[in-house]
Write a protein that holds these residues in place. Sequence first.
Motif, mmCIF file in Angstrom:
data_model
loop_
_atom_site.group_PDB
_atom_site.id
_atom_site.type_symbol
_atom_site.label_atom_id
_atom_site.label_comp_id
_atom_site.label_asym_id
_atom_site.label_seq_id
_atom_site.Cartn_x
_atom_site.Cartn_y
_atom_site.Cartn_z
ATOM 1 N N UNK A 167 0.822 -1.212 0.000
ATOM 2 C CA UNK A 167 0.000 0.000 0.000
ATOM 3 C C UNK A 167 0.849 1.253 0.000
ATOM 4 N N UNK A 168 0.180 2.335 -0.344
ATOM 5 C CA UNK A 168 0.752 3.666 -0.180
ATOM 6 C C UNK A 168 0.099 4.240 1.060
ATOM 7 N N UNK A 169 0.901 4.398 2.106
ATOM 8 C CA UNK A 169 0.350 4.739 3.423
ATOM 9 C C UNK A 169 0.857 6.121 3.824
ATOM 10 N N UNK A 170 -0.077 7.042 4.018
ATOM 11 C CA UNK A 170 0.276 8.424 4.339
ATOM 12 C C UNK A 170 -0.237 8.793 5.728
ATOM 13 N N UNK A 171 0.632 9.396 6.513
ATOM 14 C CA UNK A 171 0.221 9.940 7.817
ATOM 15 C C UNK A 171 0.602 11.409 7.819
ATOM 16 N N UNK A 172 -0.399 12.283 7.956
ATOM 17 C CA UNK A 172 -0.074 13.705 7.949
ATOM 18 C C UNK A 172 -0.882 14.458 8.996
ATOM 19 N N UNK A 173 -0.281 15.489 9.523
ATOM 20 C CA UNK A 173 -0.941 16.356 10.505
ATOM 21 C C UNK A 173 -1.424 15.565 11.719
ATOM 22 N N UNK A 174 -0.657 14.569 12.103
ATOM 23 C CA UNK A 174 -1.068 13.612 13.127
ATOM 24 C C UNK A 174 -0.203 13.799 14.377
ATOM 25 N N UNK A 175 -0.767 13.375 15.501
ATOM 26 C CA UNK A 175 -0.099 13.523 16.799
ATOM 27 C C UNK A 175 -0.107 12.170 17.500
ATOM 28 N N UNK A 219 7.483 -9.677 6.058
ATOM 29 C CA UNK A 219 6.880 -9.552 4.720
ATOM 30 C C UNK A 219 7.817 -8.807 3.774
ATOM 31 N N UNK A 220 7.725 -9.172 2.485
ATOM 32 C CA UNK A 220 8.646 -8.603 1.488
ATOM 33 C C UNK A 220 7.919 -7.784 0.426
ATOM 34 N N UNK A 221 6.611 -7.597 0.590
ATOM 35 C CA UNK A 221 5.905 -6.785 -0.407
ATOM 36 C C UNK A 221 6.348 -5.319 -0.290
ATOM 37 N N UNK A 222 5.909 -4.532 -1.278
ATOM 38 C CA UNK A 222 6.374 -3.151 -1.362
ATOM 39 C C UNK A 222 5.323 -2.171 -0.860
ATOM 40 N N UNK A 223 5.758 -1.296 0.032
ATOM 41 C CA UNK A 223 4.892 -0.186 0.473
ATOM 42 C C UNK A 223 5.624 1.119 0.238
ATOM 43 N N UNK A 224 4.847 2.174 0.128
ATOM 44 C CA UNK A 224 5.421 3.514 0.141
ATOM 45 C C UNK A 224 4.785 4.258 1.298
ATOM 46 N N UNK A 225 5.614 4.768 2.179
ATOM 47 C CA UNK A 225 5.110 5.502 3.347
ATOM 48 C C UNK A 225 5.437 6.988 3.171
ATOM 49 N N UNK A 226 4.442 7.814 3.419
ATOM 50 C CA UNK A 226 4.625 9.262 3.359
ATOM 51 C C UNK A 226 4.281 9.828 4.733
ATOM 52 N N UNK A 227 5.204 10.565 5.331
ATOM 53 C CA UNK A 227 4.956 11.154 6.648
ATOM 54 C C UNK A 227 5.191 12.649 6.562
#
Length: 232
Positions: free
Chosen positions: A155-163, A177-185
């Motif tokens: 998945x493409x997982x984004x966390x923004x403006x979070x506390x 796990x070896x699958x591919x994710x993209x994380x945006x923080x």
Amino acid sequence: MKRTFISASVGMMLAGMLVMGCTKNEEMPEKAPIIKESTTEAKARTVTATIVVKAGTTYDGRGERITAVGLGDGGQGEGQKPIFKLEKGAKLSNVIITAPGADGVHCYGDNYIYNVVWEDVGEDALTVKGSGWVTVDRGAAYNAADKIFQINQPSTFTVKNFYADTFGKVIRQLGGSTFTCTMWLDNNTFKNGKECIARTDSKTTKAYYRALNVSNVPRWWIFPSASQVSPY
Ligand code: ADA
Ligand code: CA
Ligand code: CA
């Protein structure tokens, strides 16, 4: 679940502001979750079964406080039930999830989570169970014994403006796990972590970050290679 209850401290903070007659932003904690301030007026709702948010629809709690009964004790045992199940393309907004957090929110892909506050994270706060994108925008998570966000599918997982305050790790891609994710923080405050911000065992997952306000977290990233993580 960590047995410190934050409402008392938030209440004291608000009371302190009133005593000091303070309305200035600099007296607020950074990125204060917006619905905390109206908690006393929010509706309380007890749920005894997982709330299923159908594909493509939105559940807007308008600030309600949700307490789960019979879905799990919010400890570290696996197999607890989620409080919300978001089908593909579903959105969830403006809810406070109280203790016991059980297995939090399950996301089946392409989900937007806006202004959700986990007062006392259960086994984890949110799990990605279907591939696609998941974005968590605003909101907060407190007192996670281990993970806040668990990613079990590519998945493409984004966390923004979070506390987040008090956790083991903010994001964990499923161990081994070896699958591919993209994380945006982007633009998050993370305090008092026991382990790290994000951890993966996958050599193809990448993380991108900017504007992070991090305190008392021993490591930011636990990735196979430092080259998988970049500011943006
Ligand atoms: C652990 C466990 C997995 C899964 C996951 C989760 O990583 O090993 O099987 O249950 O937690 O989704 O909470
Ligand atoms: Ca788990
Ligand atoms: Ca879980």
